[in-house]
Design a protein around this motif. Structure first.
Motif, mmCIF file in Angstrom:
data_model
loop_
_atom_site.group_PDB
_atom_site.id
_atom_site.type_symbol
_atom_site.label_atom_id
_atom_site.label_comp_id
_atom_site.label_asym_id
_atom_site.label_seq_id
_atom_site.Cartn_x
_atom_site.Cartn_y
_atom_site.Cartn_z
ATOM 1 N N LYS A 1 31.813 -79.608 11.235
ATOM 2 C CA LYS A 1 31.686 -78.970 9.932
ATOM 3 C C LYS A 1 31.029 -79.906 8.912
ATOM 4 C CE LYS A 1 35.659 -75.848 10.408
ATOM 5 N NZ LYS A 1 36.993 -75.489 9.876
ATOM 6 N N GLU A 2 31.393 -81.182 8.954
ATOM 7 C CA GLU A 2 30.806 -82.163 8.034
ATOM 8 C C GLU A 2 29.305 -82.293 8.266
ATOM 9 O OE1 GLU A 2 32.946 -85.756 8.664
ATOM 10 O OE2 GLU A 2 34.751 -85.098 7.563
ATOM 11 N N LEU A 3 28.909 -82.337 9.536
ATOM 12 C CA LEU A 3 27.492 -82.454 9.850
ATOM 13 C C LEU A 3 26.719 -81.218 9.398
ATOM 14 C CD1 LEU A 3 27.686 -84.087 13.400
ATOM 15 C CD2 LEU A 3 26.976 -85.178 11.278
ATOM 16 N N LYS A 4 27.321 -80.050 9.588
ATOM 17 C CA LYS A 4 26.669 -78.819 9.132
ATOM 18 C C LYS A 4 26.493 -78.814 7.616
ATOM 19 C CE LYS A 4 28.008 -75.660 12.846
ATOM 20 N NZ LYS A 4 28.766 -74.420 13.181
ATOM 21 N N ALA A 5 27.498 -79.289 6.896
ATOM 22 C CA ALA A 5 27.419 -79.336 5.427
ATOM 23 C C ALA A 5 26.313 -80.287 4.973
ATOM 24 C CB ALA A 5 28.763 -79.768 4.837
ATOM 25 N N GLU A 6 26.203 -81.436 5.656
ATOM 26 C CA GLU A 6 25.144 -82.392 5.319
ATOM 27 C C GLU A 6 23.764 -81.793 5.571
ATOM 28 O OE1 GLU A 6 25.754 -86.048 7.355
ATOM 29 O OE2 GLU A 6 27.671 -86.486 6.382
ATOM 30 N N ALA A 7 23.644 -81.069 6.692
ATOM 31 C CA ALA A 7 22.359 -80.443 7.014
ATOM 32 C C ALA A 7 21.985 -79.399 5.957
ATOM 33 C CB ALA A 7 22.427 -79.803 8.397
ATOM 34 N N GLU A 8 22.965 -78.605 5.535
ATOM 35 C CA GLU A 8 22.695 -77.598 4.500
ATOM 36 C C GLU A 8 22.286 -78.256 3.179
ATOM 37 O OE1 GLU A 8 26.168 -75.223 4.201
ATOM 38 O OE2 GLU A 8 25.875 -74.208 6.126
ATOM 39 N N ALA A 9 22.944 -79.369 2.824
ATOM 40 C CA ALA A 9 22.598 -80.072 1.588
ATOM 41 C C ALA A 9 21.178 -80.620 1.653
ATOM 42 C CB ALA A 9 23.596 -81.203 1.339
ATOM 43 N N LEU A 10 20.797 -81.145 2.823
ATOM 44 C CA LEU A 10 19.438 -81.670 2.980
ATOM 45 C C LEU A 10 18.399 -80.561 2.880
ATOM 46 C CD1 LEU A 10 19.994 -84.268 5.864
ATOM 47 C CD2 LEU A 10 19.437 -84.765 3.476
ATOM 48 N N MET A 11 18.701 -79.395 3.449
ATOM 49 C CA MET A 11 17.765 -78.278 3.357
ATOM 50 C C MET A 11 17.620 -77.801 1.915
ATOM 51 S SD MET A 11 18.325 -75.972 6.814
ATOM 52 C CE MET A 11 20.129 -75.859 6.660
ATOM 53 N N MET A 12 18.730 -77.779 1.179
ATOM 54 C CA MET A 12 18.668 -77.390 -0.231
ATOM 55 C C MET A 12 17.830 -78.389 -1.035
ATOM 56 S SD MET A 12 22.580 -76.084 -0.968
ATOM 57 C CE MET A 12 22.222 -75.881 -2.705
ATOM 58 N N ARG A 13 17.998 -79.671 -0.743
ATOM 59 C CA ARG A 13 17.227 -80.699 -1.438
ATOM 60 C C ARG A 13 15.742 -80.570 -1.124
ATOM 61 N NH1 ARG A 13 16.107 -83.265 -5.810
ATOM 62 N NH2 ARG A 13 15.274 -85.370 -5.496
ATOM 63 N N ARG A 14 15.437 -80.201 0.170
ATOM 64 C CA ARG A 14 14.047 -80.009 0.558
ATOM 65 C C ARG A 14 13.420 -78.860 -0.230
ATOM 66 N NH1 ARG A 14 12.903 -77.744 6.435
ATOM 67 N NH2 ARG A 14 13.810 -75.941 5.345
ATOM 68 N N GLU A 15 14.132 -77.762 -0.372
ATOM 69 C CA GLU A 15 13.616 -76.619 -1.128
ATOM 70 C C GLU A 15 13.442 -76.979 -2.609
ATOM 71 O OE1 GLU A 15 12.554 -73.851 0.219
ATOM 72 O OE2 GLU A 15 13.071 -74.733 2.165
ATOM 73 N N GLN A 16 14.368 -77.787 -3.117
ATOM 74 C CA GLN A 16 14.259 -78.213 -4.524
ATOM 75 C C GLN A 16 13.018 -79.069 -4.732
ATOM 76 O OE1 GLN A 16 17.633 -80.435 -5.908
ATOM 77 N NE2 GLN A 16 16.827 -80.691 -7.969
ATOM 78 N N LEU A 17 12.755 -79.984 -3.806
ATOM 79 C CA LEU A 17 11.566 -80.831 -3.907
ATOM 80 C C LEU A 17 10.293 -80.004 -3.799
ATOM 81 C CD1 LEU A 17 12.683 -83.914 -1.772
ATOM 82 C CD2 LEU A 17 12.363 -83.827 -4.245
ATOM 83 N N LYS A 18 10.295 -79.004 -2.919
ATOM 84 C CA LYS A 18 9.141 -78.125 -2.815
ATOM 85 C C LYS A 18 8.866 -77.417 -4.139
ATOM 86 C CE LYS A 18 9.192 -76.988 2.142
ATOM 87 N NZ LYS A 18 9.367 -75.890 3.137
ATOM 88 N N ALA A 19 9.936 -76.946 -4.788
ATOM 89 C CA ALA A 19 9.780 -76.259 -6.074
ATOM 90 C C ALA A 19 9.265 -77.202 -7.150
ATOM 91 C CB ALA A 19 11.120 -75.655 -6.497
ATOM 92 N N GLU A 20 9.764 -78.458 -7.151
ATOM 93 C CA GLU A 20 9.298 -79.426 -8.141
ATOM 94 C C GLU A 20 7.820 -79.761 -7.938
ATOM 95 O OE1 GLU A 20 11.828 -82.810 -7.950
ATOM 96 O OE2 GLU A 20 13.586 -81.773 -8.779
ATOM 97 N N ILE A 21 7.412 -79.878 -6.664
ATOM 98 C CA ILE A 21 6.002 -80.162 -6.373
ATOM 99 C C ILE A 21 5.120 -79.013 -6.827
ATOM 100 C CG2 ILE A 21 4.343 -80.458 -4.491
ATOM 101 C CD1 ILE A 21 6.539 -82.005 -2.977
ATOM 102 N N GLN A 22 5.549 -77.773 -6.567
ATOM 103 C CA GLN A 22 4.778 -76.613 -6.985
ATOM 104 C C GLN A 22 4.679 -76.533 -8.505
ATOM 105 O OE1 GLN A 22 3.081 -74.650 -4.952
ATOM 106 N NE2 GLN A 22 2.232 -73.636 -6.757
ATOM 107 N N THR A 23 5.794 -76.842 -9.189
ATOM 108 C CA THR A 23 5.776 -76.837 -10.663
ATOM 109 C C THR A 23 4.851 -77.912 -11.196
ATOM 110 O OG1 THR A 23 8.059 -76.034 -10.715
ATOM 111 C CG2 THR A 23 7.214 -77.051 -12.730
ATOM 112 N N HIS A 24 4.886 -79.091 -10.576
ATOM 113 C CA HIS A 24 4.008 -80.183 -11.005
ATOM 114 C C HIS A 24 2.542 -79.805 -10.833
ATOM 115 C CE1 HIS A 24 2.774 -84.256 -11.864
ATOM 116 N NE2 HIS A 24 2.091 -84.298 -10.732
#
Length: 288
Positions: free
Chosen positions: A34-57
């Motif tokens: 469960k801990e590993l799954k939570a970490e993976a989900e957090a990393l995917m969310m961070r990846r999507e956030q970075l994609k959005a920041e790059i697009q905004t930039h």
């Protein structure tokens, strides 16, 4: 024999107890999964956030270029100008421009600047003041590419603008150049203002000579006791200061300029602005 056998039995029973406890409480592998799954989900969310920041930039960059070219319809790539996202990006682009200007404002020492030539140059304003009174403002327009170059200005011709730019290496230290230019302009404004105050406040003092740079000032005033006219020449050879570098006094009475009393007045005229020195002399009854 009985003692040894009882120890062996007790040891065997202890081993069996440990094994039974392990079987009842297996490792919590499911918790780690469960801990590993939570970490993976957090990393995917961070990846999507970075994609959005790059697009905004990227969108901000396109809009900045569009604003610099004064063509708001270019570079927006089918973006609805009335949409909420478009308005937000426009505000963010303007905010980014203001931050750049504030940073440039800080770099050049607090002088007021505006963009010119579609962002390829700047116009720097230098405001002069004397004794808390704002006087004239001068503007210098500078191209930034391919090298820094003064293109237009309204600095008086007797201020050696190009010479100051060369001496202070405008290419590598524009702030030093602006500081020296400000010293020259403010010193001239201060000398000019002093001359104006002398004419306004001392009608009995005749201004015999002055120049546009206000680097030479010749005054004539009368000593009331001897009824003698005194010619006073103030020379401002340091054009970055408001105070004279030399003061020369002439009079028909040859002994008067060399007297200790008038030596003090000579020093007073070198240490104080001329209008303040004259006020002190008039208050003391040394001049009319």
């Amino acid at each position: 024999m009985e003692g040894l056998s009882s120890k062996g039995v007790l040891s065997h029973l202890s081993v069996l107890a440990v094994q039974t406890k392990r079987r009842r409480n297996p490792p919590q592998q499911s918790t780690r999964v469960k801990e590993l799954k939570a970490e993976a989900e957090a990393l995917m969310m961070r990846r999507e956030q970075l994609k959005a920041e790059i697009q905004t930039h990227k969108s901000l960059q396109r809009m900045r270029l569009s604003m610099d070219k004064q063509c708001s319809h270019e570079g927006e790539e089918e973006m609805d100008e009335d949409s909420e996202n478009s308005q937000l990006l426009q505000l963010m682009a303007k905010h980014s421009q203001l931050k750049d200007l504030l940073y440039a404002h800080h770099l050049i020492g607090g002088y007021d600047i505006i963009n010119t030539s579609l962002g390829k140059g700047v116009c720097v304003s230098v405001t002069t003041a004397y004794e808390g009174v704002y006087l004239d403002t001068y503007n210098v327009e500078i191209d930034l590419k391919p090298v820094l170059r003064i293109t237009r200005h309204n600095v008086p011709p007797f201020i050696p603008l190009n010479e100051l730019a060369e001496q202070n290496n405008i290419q590598t230290n524009i702030k030093a150049f602006l500081d020296v230019l400000s010293q020259h302009l403010n010193a001239h404004a201060g000398r000019k203002q002093q001359l104006k105050l002398v004419k306004e406040r001392f009608p009995s003092v005749d201004v015999m000579e002055s120049n546009v740079l206000c680097s030479i000032l010749v005054l004539m005033f009368t000593v009331p006791r001897q009824k003698t006219a005194v010619l006073c020449t103030l020379n401002y050879s340091d054009h970055t200061r408001c105070l004279p570098t030399t003061v020369h006094i002439q009079c028909e009475d040859k002994d008067l300029p060399e007297s200790p009393e008038w030596k003090k007045k000579q020093s007073l005229l070198m240490e104080m602005p001329v209008h303040k020195a004259l006020m002190t002399m008039k208050t003391m009854g040394d001049i009319l």
